[in-house]
Design a protein around this motif. Sequence first.
Motif, PDB file in Angstrom:
ATOM      1  N   SER A 159       0.569  -1.318  -0.199  1.00  0.00           N
ATOM      2  CA  SER A 159       0.428   0.253   0.277  1.00  0.00           C
ATOM      3  C   SER A 159       0.744   1.550  -0.296  1.00  0.00           C
ATOM      4  CB  SER A 159      -0.525  -0.052   0.896  1.00  0.00           C
ATOM      5  OG  SER A 159      -0.464  -0.122   2.252  1.00  0.00           O
ATOM      6  N   MET A 160       1.520   0.690   0.612  1.00  0.00           N
ATOM      7  CA  MET A 160       2.889   2.281   0.791  1.00  0.00           C
ATOM      8  C   MET A 160       3.342   2.605  -1.090  1.00  0.00           C
ATOM      9  SD  MET A 160       6.599   2.692   2.129  1.00  0.00           S
ATOM     10  CE  MET A 160       7.556   1.582   1.439  1.00  0.00           C
ATOM     11  N   ASN A 163       0.180   3.556  -3.200  1.00  0.00           N
ATOM     12  CA  ASN A 163      -0.492   4.772  -2.506  1.00  0.00           C
ATOM     13  C   ASN A 163       0.333   5.380  -1.510  1.00  0.00           C
ATOM     14  OD1 ASN A 163      -3.026   3.510  -3.719  1.00  0.00           O
ATOM     15  ND2 ASN A 163      -3.370   1.938  -1.729  1.00  0.00           N
ATOM     16  N   ASP A 165       1.358   5.182   1.575  1.00  0.00           N
ATOM     17  CA  ASP A 165       1.089   5.254   2.620  1.00  0.00           C
ATOM     18  C   ASP A 165       2.177   5.200   4.109  1.00  0.00           C
ATOM     19  OD1 ASP A 165       0.297   4.572   5.324  1.00  0.00           O
ATOM     20  OD2 ASP A 165      -1.431   3.147   4.771  1.00  0.00           O
ATOM     21  N   GLN A 166       2.841   6.498   4.074  1.00  0.00           N
ATOM     22  CA  GLN A 166       4.220   6.579   4.561  1.00  0.00           C
ATOM     23  C   GLN A 166       3.617   6.082   6.043  1.00  0.00           C
ATOM     24  OE1 GLN A 166       6.984   6.947   4.090  1.00  0.00           O
ATOM     25  NE2 GLN A 166       6.457   6.965   2.298  1.00  0.00           N
ATOM     26  N   GLU A 167       2.587   5.213   6.733  1.00  0.00           N
ATOM     27  CA  GLU A 167       2.032   4.762   8.198  1.00  0.00           C
ATOM     28  C   GLU A 167       2.774   3.978   7.953  1.00  0.00           C
ATOM     29  OE1 GLU A 167      -1.402   5.538   9.406  1.00  0.00           O
ATOM     30  OE2 GLU A 167      -1.554   7.329   9.755  1.00  0.00           O
ATOM     31  N   GLN A 168       3.010   3.001   6.824  1.00  0.00           N
ATOM     32  CA  GLN A 168       3.218   1.074   7.560  1.00  0.00           C
ATOM     33  C   GLN A 168       5.115   1.480   6.634  1.00  0.00           C
ATOM     34  OE1 GLN A 168       1.002  -0.733   7.341  1.00  0.00           O
ATOM     35  NE2 GLN A 168      -0.470   1.192   7.647  1.00  0.00           N
TER      36      GLN A 168
END
Length: 314
Positions: A159-160, A163, A165-168
């Motif tokens: 997902s990073m 998309n 998604d830096q939280e991952q």
Amino acid sequence: NYESQYILGTGDELFFQFPNLPEFNVNQKIDLDGKVTLSELSRVKISGLTIDEAEQILNLRYEEFLYSPNLKLNIITYRPFSVYLRGEVKKPGLYSFPGHTLLTKEENSLSFQRATIFDLLKLAKGVTNYADLTNVALIRDNPKSNGGGKIKTELDILSMLINGDQEQNIDLQDNDNILVKKNSRAIKEQILTINKSNLSPDIMTVFVTGNVVRQGPIKVSKGSSLIQAIATSGGKKLLTGNIEFLRFNDDGSSKFDSFRYDPKAPINTRKNPILMQGDVINVKKTILGTTTTVMKELTSPIVTGIGLYEIFTD
């Protein structure tokens, strides 16, 4: 909760700040025993604690003879650390990262970017075609105030990549254990996404031999397929037979396949797999092609065309 607090250890250097007693201020590095030496308290063990836990213990100790010590800790130098990476990556093993010193100016620290999961996967030369990047397991030490032991979480690195998604893409900590799990089948969309990213090296080496224009190791771009590699080697010659494909897996096993050459085979199919570093492609000749080669080696150039036809029709 993978966003656990940093756990102190041997080699970390801290600034011990007493707002009401600046003469007590001191920089101390945690020694091999996990302890620091402080005024009035002598040696105190703080290894294995978070900043908050260490502050709480030290303030309790100082309250025995200081009124409202209000001690604050700030990390000046982060120690070197190691993590272990296993599973569906090109180069699993133990990876070490250097320590970092925070530049200070009038007690204002400049932050820096710690190594992340993505950095680690790049150091490992990327992942295999069977990696499941939607389910990367992370196991790390749990602070004592949270119960101690180990904690585990699952990260969605795909997902990073798709998309952003830096939280991952979390920061690594000392003693982390990361497992890139295996999917039962290669997922074309994931492979193409990885090959478009900078996760894997841009160039890899594969070996093409047999009935091609140029035999030997060739450099191809990541994400290249078997048909593209044969084209890079100059293409197949006439009288080409089956293609033999050999892959050596990271676990020591190997995969062998043999099939007819199909220039129209879709990418990431049996007859046109996406290549990995070290793959071997052998372009075989037909029986006629092999016999022709032998005859050229054993006879003079007079044996051509009609002569060869007569040999096979006698």
